[in-house]
Design a protein around this motif. Structure first.
Motif, PDB file in Angstrom:
ATOM      1  N   LEU A  16      -6.890  13.382 -24.323  1.00 58.24           N
ATOM      2  CA  LEU A  16      -5.560  13.621 -23.760  1.00 58.24           C
ATOM      3  C   LEU A  16      -5.558  13.493 -22.239  1.00 58.24           C
ATOM      4  N   LEU A  17      -6.738  13.583 -21.623  1.00 59.92           N
ATOM      5  CA  LEU A  17      -6.827  13.438 -20.166  1.00 59.92           C
ATOM      6  C   LEU A  17      -6.744  11.984 -19.727  1.00 59.92           C
ATOM      7  N   LEU A  18      -7.033  11.061 -20.622  1.00 63.89           N
ATOM      8  CA  LEU A  18      -7.042   9.645 -20.228  1.00 63.89           C
ATOM      9  C   LEU A  18      -5.659   9.148 -19.801  1.00 63.89           C
ATOM     10  N   PRO A  19      -4.576   9.450 -20.532  1.00 68.12           N
ATOM     11  CA  PRO A  19      -3.256   9.023 -20.024  1.00 68.12           C
ATOM     12  C   PRO A  19      -2.940   9.603 -18.651  1.00 68.12           C
ATOM     13  N   ILE A  20      -3.388  10.860 -18.411  1.00 67.11           N
ATOM     14  CA  ILE A  20      -3.171  11.465 -17.094  1.00 67.11           C
ATOM     15  C   ILE A  20      -3.960  10.707 -16.026  1.00 67.11           C
ATOM     16  N   ALA A  21      -5.198  10.325 -16.368  1.00 67.19           N
ATOM     17  CA  ALA A  21      -6.016   9.568 -15.411  1.00 67.19           C
ATOM     18  C   ALA A  21      -5.394   8.212 -15.119  1.00 67.19           C
ATOM     19  N   ILE A  22      -4.828   7.585 -16.142  1.00 68.68           N
ATOM     20  CA  ILE A  22      -4.177   6.278 -15.928  1.00 68.68           C
ATOM     21  C   ILE A  22      -2.974   6.429 -15.006  1.00 68.68           C
ATOM     22  N   ALA A  23      -2.153   7.457 -15.278  1.00 65.11           N
ATOM     23  CA  ALA A  23      -0.976   7.682 -14.423  1.00 65.11           C
ATOM     24  C   ALA A  23      -1.396   7.983 -12.986  1.00 65.11           C
ATOM     25  N   TRP A  24      -2.442   8.801 -12.843  1.00 67.17           N
ATOM     26  CA  TRP A  24      -2.954   9.133 -11.508  1.00 67.17           C
ATOM     27  C   TRP A  24      -3.456   7.889 -10.791  1.00 67.17           C
ATOM     28  N   TYR A  25      -4.109   7.012 -11.499  1.00 67.07           N
ATOM     29  CA  TYR A  25      -4.654   5.784 -10.908  1.00 67.07           C
ATOM     30  C   TYR A  25      -3.534   4.916 -10.325  1.00 67.07           C
ATOM     31  N   PHE A  26      -2.489   4.696 -11.116  1.00 66.08           N
ATOM     32  CA  PHE A  26      -1.402   3.833 -10.631  1.00 66.08           C
ATOM     33  C   PHE A  26      -0.632   4.493  -9.503  1.00 66.08           C
ATOM     34  N   TRP A  27      -0.497   5.827  -9.550  1.00 73.19           N
ATOM     35  CA  TRP A  27       0.220   6.516  -8.480  1.00 73.19           C
ATOM     36  C   TRP A  27      -0.556   6.430  -7.164  1.00 73.19           C
ATOM     37  N   LYS A  28      -1.862   6.694  -7.193  1.00 69.96           N
ATOM     38  CA  LYS A  28      -2.689   6.611  -5.998  1.00 69.96           C
ATOM     39  C   LYS A  28      -2.768   5.179  -5.485  1.00 69.96           C
ATOM     40  N   ARG A  29      -2.816   4.231  -6.430  1.00 67.83           N
ATOM     41  CA  ARG A  29      -2.920   2.825  -6.018  1.00 67.83           C
ATOM     42  C   ARG A  29      -1.691   2.402  -5.232  1.00 67.83           C
ATOM     43  N   ASN A  30      -0.504   2.829  -5.655  1.00 62.31           N
ATOM     44  CA  ASN A  30       0.724   2.482  -4.947  1.00 62.31           C
ATOM     45  C   ASN A  30       0.781   3.145  -3.581  1.00 62.31           C
ATOM     46  N   GLN A  31       0.205   4.358  -3.489  1.00 60.13           N
ATOM     47  CA  GLN A  31       0.204   5.058  -2.211  1.00 60.13           C
ATOM     48  C   GLN A  31      -0.745   4.418  -1.201  1.00 60.13           C
ATOM     49  N   GLN A  32      -1.883   3.862  -1.721  1.00 63.09           N
ATOM     50  CA  GLN A  32      -2.915   3.331  -0.840  1.00 63.09           C
ATOM     51  C   GLN A  32      -2.664   1.892  -0.435  1.00 63.09           C
ATOM     52  N   VAL A  33      -1.732   1.239  -1.073  1.00 69.82           N
ATOM     53  CA  VAL A  33      -1.460  -0.170  -0.747  1.00 69.82           C
ATOM     54  C   VAL A  33      -0.455  -0.226   0.391  1.00 69.82           C
ATOM     55  N   ALA A  34      -0.869  -0.836   1.531  1.00 69.41           N
ATOM     56  CA  ALA A  34       0.021  -0.971   2.688  1.00 69.41           C
ATOM     57  C   ALA A  34       0.878  -2.216   2.558  1.00 69.41           C
ATOM     58  N   THR A  35       2.041  -2.186   3.197  1.00 63.77           N
ATOM     59  CA  THR A  35       2.975  -3.312   3.146  1.00 63.77           C
ATOM     60  C   THR A  35       2.866  -4.102   4.445  1.00 63.77           C
ATOM     61  N   LEU A  36       2.674  -5.404   4.303  1.00 68.11           N
ATOM     62  CA  LEU A  36       2.544  -6.284   5.457  1.00 68.11           C
ATOM     63  C   LEU A  36       3.435  -7.495   5.262  1.00 68.11           C
ATOM     64  N   LYS A  37       4.350  -7.707   6.246  1.00 66.92           N
ATOM     65  CA  LYS A  37       5.251  -8.840   6.144  1.00 66.92           C
ATOM     66  C   LYS A  37       4.696  -9.994   6.977  1.00 66.92           C
ATOM     67  N   ILE A  38       4.455 -11.130   6.306  1.00 70.26           N
ATOM     68  CA  ILE A  38       3.986 -12.338   7.000  1.00 70.26           C
ATOM     69  C   ILE A  38       4.814 -13.513   6.516  1.00 70.26           C
ATOM     70  N   SER A  39       4.737 -14.596   7.313  1.00 63.44           N
ATOM     71  CA  SER A  39       5.584 -15.754   7.007  1.00 63.44           C
ATOM     72  C   SER A  39       5.022 -16.608   5.889  1.00 63.44           C
ATOM     73  N   SER A  40       3.685 -16.555   5.646  1.00 68.09           N
ATOM     74  CA  SER A  40       3.096 -17.425   4.624  1.00 68.09           C
ATOM     75  C   SER A  40       1.875 -16.739   3.983  1.00 68.09           C
TER      76      SER A  40
END
Length: 333
Positions: A16-40
């Motif tokens: 039952l902890l595995l779905p929680i770990a999956i949700a935690w993984y995607f949540w942390k991944r979105n938080q750690q990914v920075a946004t960078l705007k470039i032309s190409s």
């Protein structure tokens, strides 16, 4: 060999902890990914872009490793169960059956003798751990089958019981009982039983039933007596027609119940009266329950543990994840 069982199935709740770990993984991944705007994005395309898409494989490997560890902690195993049966208290039984002409009476269906044969066969089949013998008697008596553990022989002997001219007609209860005693007196069994069945009054033989019961008592043999026949009158054979068939007429049923009760009481047995097919079945069922054989059943369990492959698999998956994280995917951490 049985299927796989688990010694500690409670560990499966950790899944039952595995779905929680999956949700935690995607949540942390979105938080750690920075946004960078470039032309190409041309400069980022190629091999590095392909590896970036495979980076979640590291998390999948970790989940598989954790799943393998959970299964290992649940202790999967197979078990091979072997049984060993030991008879602690053997019983030797002799059935003494009246085969006089009156046993062809039709108050039981199709007649007394055939009804008895059906019930006696069932009784033998229900006593797989006992030795059983068979004595038949009319005015005289003889051993049809000595005491044996071979149930096939006994069943075949019961099937072959019939009225014939081998024995002089009449009812020699003392003769039948004495012959049965002779089959049991030297028995080493802890319990010795005679089931004596008759449908009449002792009127033949040179041994008195009372004398035979005294002998049974001296040898410690318990006698269950059964009087077979309805109350009142029944169709009895009284003559043989020219075609060889029996002629029947209604006649009163006479059973010396006082004698049969006396024999049973003296030997610590019990007297029964079988007035119908169903009553006869109930009597043999009751005797079967009264005389039980003590059986000791030993079970041996051989467990084959199956958790080790899952531990190895978890270790390999974790090593593979660490290796990939510190080599191919190192620049993406």
């Amino acid at each position: 060999m049985n299927g796989i069982t688990f010694l500690n199935p409670g560990f499966f709740w950790l899944f039952l902890l595995l779905p929680i770990a999956i949700a935690w993984y995607f949540w942390k991944r979105n938080q750690q990914v920075a946004t960078l705007k470039i032309s190409s994005l041309k400069g980022f395309q190629g091999q590095n872009s392909f590896l970036a898409k495979l980076k979640p494989l590291l998390f999948v490997l970790r989940l598989l490793a954790l799943s393998s560890l959970i299964i290992a902690m649940a202790r999967p195993r197979t078990v091979d169960v072997s049984n060993q049966t030991k008879t602690n208290k053997g019983i030797d039984i002799v059935m003494a059956v009246d085969v006089s002409g009156s046993m062809l009476a039709k108050d039981l269906k199709p007649n007394r003798m055939e009804a008895l044969k059906d019930v006696a066969q069932t009784f033998v089949e229900n006593r797989p751990n006992d030795r059983i013998g068979l004595v038949v008697y009319a005015a005289e008596a003889y051993t049809k089958t000595p005491v044996t553990s071979d149930k096939a022989i006994i069943l075949e002997a019961i099937k072959s019981i019939k009225y014939d001219n081998i024995l002089q007609d009449g009812t020699g209860i003392g003769m039948g009982l004495t012959t049965a005693i002779n089959r049991l007196k030297d028995s080493k069994a802890k319990s010795k039983i005679i089931i004596l069945l008759t449908d009449g009054v002792n009127n033949a033989g040179f041994i008195e039933p009372e004398t035979a019961s005294d002998i049974a008592e001296q040898y410690g043999i318990k006698v269950y007596t059964i009087g077979i026949g309805t109350n009142g009158t029944a169709e009895f054979p009284y003559a043989i027609a020219p075609n060889g068939k029996f002629l029947f007429r209604m006649m009163p049923v006479e059973i010396d119940e006082k004698l049969l009760r006396s024999i049973a009481k003296k030997t610590n047995g019990k007297y029964f009266r079988a007035t119908s097919n169903s009553k006869l079945e109930q009597i043999y069922d009751e005797i079967n329950k009264l005389e039980t054989t003590e059986i000791e059943e030993l079970k041996f369990y051989d467990f084959d543990e199956k958790f080790r492959p899952f531990v190895w698999l978890a270790g390999i998956l974790l090593l593979l994840e660490i290796a990939l994280r510190n080599t191919i995917f190192k620049s993406f951490i």
